[in-house]
Design an enzyme around this catalytic site. Structure first.
Site, PDB file in Angstrom:
ATOM      1  N   HIS A  43       0.867  -1.186   0.000  1.00 27.50           N
ATOM      2  CA  HIS A  43       0.000   0.000   0.000  1.00 27.50           C
ATOM      3  C   HIS A  43       0.901   1.232   0.000  1.00 27.50           C
ATOM      4  O   HIS A  43       1.947   1.218   0.652  1.00 27.50           O
ATOM      5  CB  HIS A  43      -0.849   0.071   1.279  1.00 27.50           C
ATOM      6  CG  HIS A  43      -2.122  -0.717   1.237  1.00 27.50           C
ATOM      7  ND1 HIS A  43      -2.626  -1.364   2.349  1.00 27.50           N
ATOM      8  CD2 HIS A  43      -3.017  -0.943   0.235  1.00 27.50           C
ATOM      9  CE1 HIS A  43      -3.772  -1.958   2.031  1.00 27.50           C
ATOM     10  NE2 HIS A  43      -4.029  -1.722   0.755  1.00 27.50           N
ATOM     11  N   CYS A  54      -2.393   3.078   9.027  1.00 26.56           N
ATOM     12  CA  CYS A  54      -3.409   2.125   8.558  1.00 26.56           C
ATOM     13  C   CYS A  54      -4.608   2.075   9.495  1.00 26.56           C
ATOM     14  O   CYS A  54      -5.717   1.767   9.075  1.00 26.56           O
ATOM     15  CB  CYS A  54      -2.848   0.713   8.493  1.00 26.56           C
ATOM     16  SG  CYS A  54      -1.426   0.515   7.458  1.00 26.56           S
TER      17      CYS A  54
HETATM   18  N1  ARG Z   1      -3.930  -6.968   6.443  1.00 24.62           N
HETATM   19  C1  ARG Z   1      -4.313  -5.750   5.826  1.00 24.62           C
HETATM   20  C2  ARG Z   1      -4.188  -5.892   4.305  1.00 24.62           C
HETATM   21  O1  ARG Z   1      -3.313  -6.582   3.868  1.00 24.62           O
HETATM   22  C3  ARG Z   1      -3.453  -4.632   6.294  1.00 24.62           C
HETATM   23  C4  ARG Z   1      -3.887  -3.305   5.784  1.00 24.62           C
HETATM   24  C5  ARG Z   1      -2.986  -2.207   6.154  1.00 24.62           C
HETATM   25  N2  ARG Z   1      -3.550  -0.986   5.755  1.00 24.62           N
HETATM   26  C6  ARG Z   1      -2.900  -0.004   5.165  1.00 24.62           C
HETATM   27  N3  ARG Z   1      -3.504   1.099   4.921  1.00 24.62           N
HETATM   28  N4  ARG Z   1      -1.659  -0.159   4.742  1.00 24.62           N
HETATM   29  O2  ARG Z   1      -4.988  -5.367   3.586  1.00 24.62           O
END
Ligand code: ARG
Length: 704
Positions: free
Chosen positions: A168, A264
């Site tokens: 991300h 996050c």
């Molecule tokens: N386990 C989640 C995923 O893989 C973690 C999300 C983390 N969120 C973020 N905005 N980076 O989607």
């Protein structure tokens, strides 16, 4: 107090690592402690509450990642673009977030199905509100960016993520107040890094090193001059505070196990709209059409790989699978790229592969005039070895003189126009050159499975050393091919290095020339010198060719030979005067096989025939190569590469060298017609003459 800032969070009541959708989750299934997670979350919640108003969305069973509210959507003013999760595991969160946004008075925009976009996790506003940085590559699709730009009326700068640990954008990139940026450059491709550097001046960029990056240092919440994050190194803390920020660290290890941290776990739902910012997006797309044996030739795969590797993305609009063994498939694919520049790179690679534009979208090639001799206008289309066509005034014409690394020159004629490849140095003032990739296509004849299987045998690419049996088989095929070319009055060119002589190949190559299998010989000074040394003095670089031992004073032999030929005037004169009585050069002269020797800085002499003006030498080579059906490259890397560059696809190339690296380099031109053989050239030539003899005997038998 900055309570006009609102942040959405979701308590970790149902948080756990239940599945694996990013590398951090691997090996962590059910390994996080709920108790510690709650404790860490509460602490973060407490800190954030000091600087903003926190809204809470009700956690839901079965969607453990809902704690990561950054992925709920992307808010600007009263509008929100709802996330469309890439992984089914998280898609269950969508309705709950949608409900919350609607209840809180937002206008919710929803992307088309199958167009993933993961909200503020992948889209971060510049903290001055000047533009939106949007990531793609793992979770969000590049094609979502134009929707966001339109709906939120903002400029979108697309950044491509290339390290799956930073899947991300908010895992490796954090815009801070006053135009600062905290980020981990290695997570982005070079085009994206350039874009970042263009928008953020160097003194505003805070680079995060890997040890901090993997602890999610970039996953920080910035509220005015406060930066809230997981534990970081002292050095990084120092560089952030040096810029006037207050760093608050709070442990978030339990959430790291799911691949998330401070940022996050939050979603800022108050993002003010700036009046003077408006929609702008550089993402461009176009539809291409592919035709051929797309699946079984691997063309489809290769084309889509090219798109992604170059930083674009694609959508297959339709695919018409050829059902009969012979029938080709067709596909229409929409390609998107973050900028016109990247699109042009992708398209020219696809042109090389044989992907074509849709007819109704076809346009003429863009032309620009040469204003300085020997210099092309910028952005000229760089030619390849593949047959190419250009479109001018609505008509397609085949490009003449196809070769790689040239420009295409268009000349208007009475009947229309002609197009030809020209080297930069040959461009003349006033000539029109094709610019960009519009109105260009390459022509690949779709091969049937049968044809492909035949060439496959022929196009063995050497990954290592060829086994003896393998070499024999290949030589058999090459012999057959040469025989065929000779019988049809075709043309074989041999590019040879002096190793041919040292390995005892001279007599065999001489035979090939004498028997009419070779129509031109290309080499350098050395092959001719060593060949004539052998014929005049019986040695090759001073080594007796029969005994294999050095002859006393032999190291001077080749200079003496050069001297003899220089006195005679030329190789032809030396042969005609009876000074050279056998060997490769002798056979060339006697059988009227033209040769060209291209000089180099290390040449002794040189021989009178060696062309030391390299531009002239290149011209000579290219003239002799015209109309060649097959080129045999024997242990000479530079001459062979030079020849390869001048040769259009479709010409069979055989490359023989004892060094696998040379063979791979030369045969891997992406054309099916090349075959590489890793073996001793002397041995190869001897096998080749044997095979040709066999063919001749067989032929005579059948005639009798
Ligand atoms: N386990 C989640 C995923 O893989 C973690 C999300 C983390 N969120 C973020 N905005 N980076 O989607």
């Amino acid at each position: 107090m900055t309570q006009d800032i609102r942040i959405l969070m979701c308590a970790p009541d149902h948080y756990d690592v239940d599945y694996v959708i990013n590398p951090w989750m691997e090996g962590n299934i059910h390994k996080s402690s709920r108790e510690r997670a709650v404790e860490q979350w509460e602490k973060l919640y407490g800190i954030i509450k000091e600087y903003a108003t926190v809204d809470l969305v009700t956690p839901q069973k079965g969607v453990p990642d809902m704690v990561f509210t950054a992925n709920a959507g992307l808010v600007l003013g009263d509008n929100v673009v709802l996330s469309r999760f890439y992984h089914p595991e998280r898609q269950g969160e969508e309705p709950f977030f949608k409900e919350w946004f609607e209840e809180n008075g937002f206008t919710v925009y929803e992307l088309p199905k199958d167009l993933p976009f993961e909200g503020a996790g992948d889209a971060l506003f510049d903290r001055e509100g000047r533009w939106l940085w949007a990531g793609y590559g793992f979770r969000s699709e590049l094609d979502s960016h134009p929707y966001i730009a339109r709906w939120l009326d903002t400029e979108v700068l697309s950044l491509r993520l290339i390290d799956n640990r930073f899947y991300h954008l908010d895992t490796c990139f954090c815009p801070l107040a006053n135009g600062y940026l905290l980020y981990y450059p290695q997570a982005f491709d070079s085009y994206s890094n350039r874009l970042i550097e263009m928008r953020v001046p160097e003194e505003r960029r805070i680079i995060v090193e890997e040890p901090d990056a993997v602890n999610f240092a970039c996953n920080a919440v910035n509220i005015n001059d406060v930066v809230i994050m997981n534990k970081i190194t002292h050095d990084l803390e120092q560089s952030i505070t040096d810029k006037g920020f207050k760093v608050i660290q709070t442990p978030l290890t339990e959430f790291l196990k799911a691949g998330g941290a401070a940022k996050c776990l939050t979603l800022r739902v108050t993002e003010p709209i700036l009046d003077d910012v408006h929609a702008n997006v550089t993402v461009t797309s176009r539809v291409i059409k592919m035709e051929g044996h797309l699946l079984d030739s691997g063309l489809m795969n290769r084309a889509l790989d090219v798109v992604v590797k170059e930083g674009g993305s694609f959508k297959v609009l339709n695919f018409d699978l050829g059902v009969e063994r012979q029938s080709p498939s067709t596909a229409e694919v929409r390609i998107s790229a973050p900028s016109v520049e990247v699109m042009d790179d992708i398209i020219s690679l696809l042109i090389d592969l044989g992907a074509m534009s849709l007819p109704e979208k076809e346009s003429d090639a863009n032309l620009e005039t040469v204003v300085k001799a020997g210099v092309s206008p910028d952005d000229f289309y760089v030619t390849t070895i593949y047959p190419t066509e250009v479109r001018v005034n609505g008509y397609w014409e085949r490009v003449n003189n196809q070769r790689m690394d040239g420009a295409i020159v268009i000349e208007e004629t009475e009947e229309g126009f002609t197009a030809s490849c020209k080297l930069l140095r040959d461009l003349e003032v006033g000539e029109k050159v094709v610019i960009g990739v519009e109105g260009i296509r390459t022509v690949r004849s779709p091969q049937s499975r049968e044809q492909r299987n035949q060439t496959q045998e022929f196009s063995f690419m050497s990954g290592g050393v060829s086994s003896e049996r393998r070499v024999e088989l290949l030589v058999e095929q090459i012999a057959w091919e040469m025989r065929h070319i000779r019988d049809q009055g075709g043309k074989v060119a041999v590019v040879a290095g002096p190793v041919v002589i040292h390995t005892g190949g001279s007599e065999h190559l001489s035979r090939l020339i004498r028997d009419g299998y070779v129509q031109c010989l290309l080499g350098g000074n050395a092959i001719a010198v060593h060949d004539m040394e052998q014929s005049i003095m019986g040695t090759s670089l001073g080594v007796d060719m029969r005994k294999g031992t050095p002859v006393s004073g032999g190291h001077r032999h080749h200079l003496k030979v050069i001297n003899v030929v220089r006195r005679a005037g030329s190789i032809t004169d030396a042969v005609n005067k009876g000074l050279v009585t056998k060997g490769i050069m002798y056979e060339c002269v006697k059988n009227n096989v033209p040769f060209s020797l291209a000089g180099s800085i290390r040449d002794d002499g040189p021989l009178p025939d060696t062309q030391m003006d390299l531009i002239k030498a290149q011209e000579d080579y290219s003239r002799l190569l015209k109309g060649t059906d097959m080129i045999i490259m024997l242990s000479t890397m530079l001459h062979s590469i030079g020849v390869g560059n001048m040769t259009p696809s479709g010409v069979k190339m055989v490359c023989v060298d004892i060094n696998p690296a040379v063979v791979t380099k030369l045969s891997d031109r992406g054309s099916v017609e090349s075959v590489g053989i890793v073996t001793d050239v002397g041995l190869f030539l001897s096998l080749l003459t044997q095979q040709l003899d066999k063919l001749t005997n067989r032929y005579q038998l059948s005639v009798n």
